[in-house]
Design a protein around this motif. Structure first.
Motif, PDB file in Angstrom:
ATOM      1  N   ALA A   1       0.588  -1.400  -0.199  1.00  0.00           N
ATOM      2  CA  ALA A   1       0.065   0.150   0.475  1.00  0.00           C
ATOM      3  C   ALA A   1       1.248   1.438  -0.014  1.00  0.00           C
ATOM      4  CB  ALA A   1      -0.981   0.159   1.117  1.00  0.00           C
TER       5      ALA A   1
ATOM      6  N   LEU B   1      -7.499   6.401  -6.441  1.00  0.00           N
ATOM      7  CA  LEU B   1      -7.840   5.084  -6.498  1.00  0.00           C
ATOM      8  C   LEU B   1      -6.871   3.837  -5.906  1.00  0.00           C
ATOM      9  CD1 LEU B   1      -9.057   4.026 -10.116  1.00  0.00           C
ATOM     10  CD2 LEU B   1     -10.557   4.033  -7.719  1.00  0.00           C
ATOM     11  N   SER B   2      -5.915   4.992  -5.909  1.00  0.00           N
ATOM     12  CA  SER B   2      -4.681   4.151  -5.110  1.00  0.00           C
ATOM     13  C   SER B   2      -4.978   4.325  -3.806  1.00  0.00           C
ATOM     14  CB  SER B   2      -3.423   4.694  -5.558  1.00  0.00           C
ATOM     15  OG  SER B   2      -2.870   4.202  -7.120  1.00  0.00           O
TER      16      SER B   2
ATOM     17  N   VAL C   1      -8.058   2.730  -2.045  1.00  0.00           N
ATOM     18  CA  VAL C   1      -8.015   1.283  -2.244  1.00  0.00           C
ATOM     19  C   VAL C   1      -6.497   1.120  -1.088  1.00  0.00           C
ATOM     20  CG1 VAL C   1      -7.001  -0.766  -2.992  1.00  0.00           C
ATOM     21  CG2 VAL C   1      -8.547   0.811  -4.354  1.00  0.00           C
TER      22      VAL C   1
ATOM     23  N   TRP D   1      -9.112  -6.252  -1.295  1.00  0.00           N
ATOM     24  CA  TRP D   1      -8.528  -4.912  -1.293  1.00  0.00           C
ATOM     25  C   TRP D   1      -7.561  -5.338  -1.498  1.00  0.00           C
ATOM     26  CZ3 TRP D   1     -10.309  -0.490  -0.443  1.00  0.00           C
ATOM     27  CH2 TRP D   1     -11.263  -0.537   0.692  1.00  0.00           C
TER      28      TRP D   1
ATOM     29  N   GLY E   1      -7.207  -5.399  -5.700  1.00  0.00           N
ATOM     30  CA  GLY E   1      -7.415  -3.746  -6.023  1.00  0.00           C
ATOM     31  C   GLY E   1      -5.740  -3.506  -5.961  1.00  0.00           C
ATOM     32  N   LEU E   2      -4.895  -3.722  -4.810  1.00  0.00           N
ATOM     33  CA  LEU E   2      -3.736  -3.575  -4.635  1.00  0.00           C
ATOM     34  C   LEU E   2      -2.476  -3.521  -5.763  1.00  0.00           C
ATOM     35  CD1 LEU E   2      -2.720  -4.104  -0.977  1.00  0.00           C
ATOM     36  CD2 LEU E   2      -3.379  -1.797  -2.499  1.00  0.00           C
TER      37      LEU E   2
ATOM     38  N   LEU F   1      -3.920  -2.069  -9.208  1.00  0.00           N
ATOM     39  CA  LEU F   1      -3.583  -0.440  -9.833  1.00  0.00           C
ATOM     40  C   LEU F   1      -2.244  -0.346  -9.532  1.00  0.00           C
ATOM     41  CD1 LEU F   1      -6.490   0.927  -6.753  1.00  0.00           C
ATOM     42  CD2 LEU F   1      -6.422   1.423  -8.865  1.00  0.00           C
TER      43      LEU F   1
ATOM     44  N   GLY G   1      -7.627   1.309   3.036  1.00  0.00           N
ATOM     45  CA  GLY G   1      -8.889   0.806   3.276  1.00  0.00           C
ATOM     46  C   GLY G   1      -8.194  -0.941   3.205  1.00  0.00           C
ATOM     47  N   ALA G   2      -6.720  -0.931   2.354  1.00  0.00           N
ATOM     48  CA  ALA G   2      -6.932  -2.507   2.650  1.00  0.00           C
ATOM     49  C   ALA G   2      -5.630  -2.594   4.498  1.00  0.00           C
ATOM     50  CB  ALA G   2      -5.045  -2.479   1.984  1.00  0.00           C
TER      51      ALA G   2
END
Length: 167
Positions: free
Chosen positions: A25, A127-128, A131, A89, A92-93, A96, A134-135
């Motif tokens: 992240a 978005l990065s 996400v 999550w 998503g990482l 992205l 969130g992660a």
């Protein structure tokens, strides 16, 4: 995977997730915000995100095995439910990270400063950030629930003595 050297694999694998998700992240946000860092990291960013993505289902699979071998409680069930929510999550990482790597590579090759490229970079950055936050929050919540499930009533709040003579 169930046991590693006599210990439940989940207890060992969880350390990879706890380190890799926040590390990925952070790397993602830095690379999204700072293109020079993304160029310097190169392929390391999406590879790190892929390793993180793979570690999540390995850890949750080992956790499902462990869940069947410990006493059921509300805390264990809550931890398992939260753990099942980490894979999106991590995905998503990875997506992205690949997008940031690709757009940075593409923009370095073009050097146009095209408007569409900047819109994509801004979207990838926003978005990065979302996400990544969130992660990291999800990993914290999962870890907190796992610690409570493992240690609830498993220790004394007052010192009971020590093997090294401190107590």
């Amino acid at each position: 995977m169930s046991l590693v050297n006599g210990l439940p694999a989940h207890v060992l694998l969880v350390h990879f997730v706890v380190v890799l998700v926040p590390l990925t992240a952070l790397a993602l946000v830095v690379c999204a915000v700072w293109p020079a860092a993304a160029r310097r990291m190169g392929l390391v960013l999406p590879v790190l995100a892929l390793v993180t993505l793979v570690s999540v289902p390995l850890t949750t699979g080992a956790g499902e095995w462990l869940e069947k071998h410990v006493g059921s409680s509300a805390l264990v069930r809550q931890h398992a439910e939260l753990g099942d929510g980490l894979l999106p999550w991590a995905l998503g990482l990875f997506v992205l990270a690949a997008a940031v790597w690709w757009t940075t590579r593409r923009s370095a090759a073009q050097q146009d400063g095209a408007r569409s490229g900047s819109v994509i970079r801004i979207a990838a950055t926003v978005l990065s950030l979302a996400v990544a936050a969130g992660a990291v929050v999800d990993v914290y919540r999962i870890g907190d629930s796992g610690a409570k499930a493992a240690w609830q009533d498993g220790y004394s709040k007052t010192a009971t003595g020590s093997a090294d003579g401190d107590g």
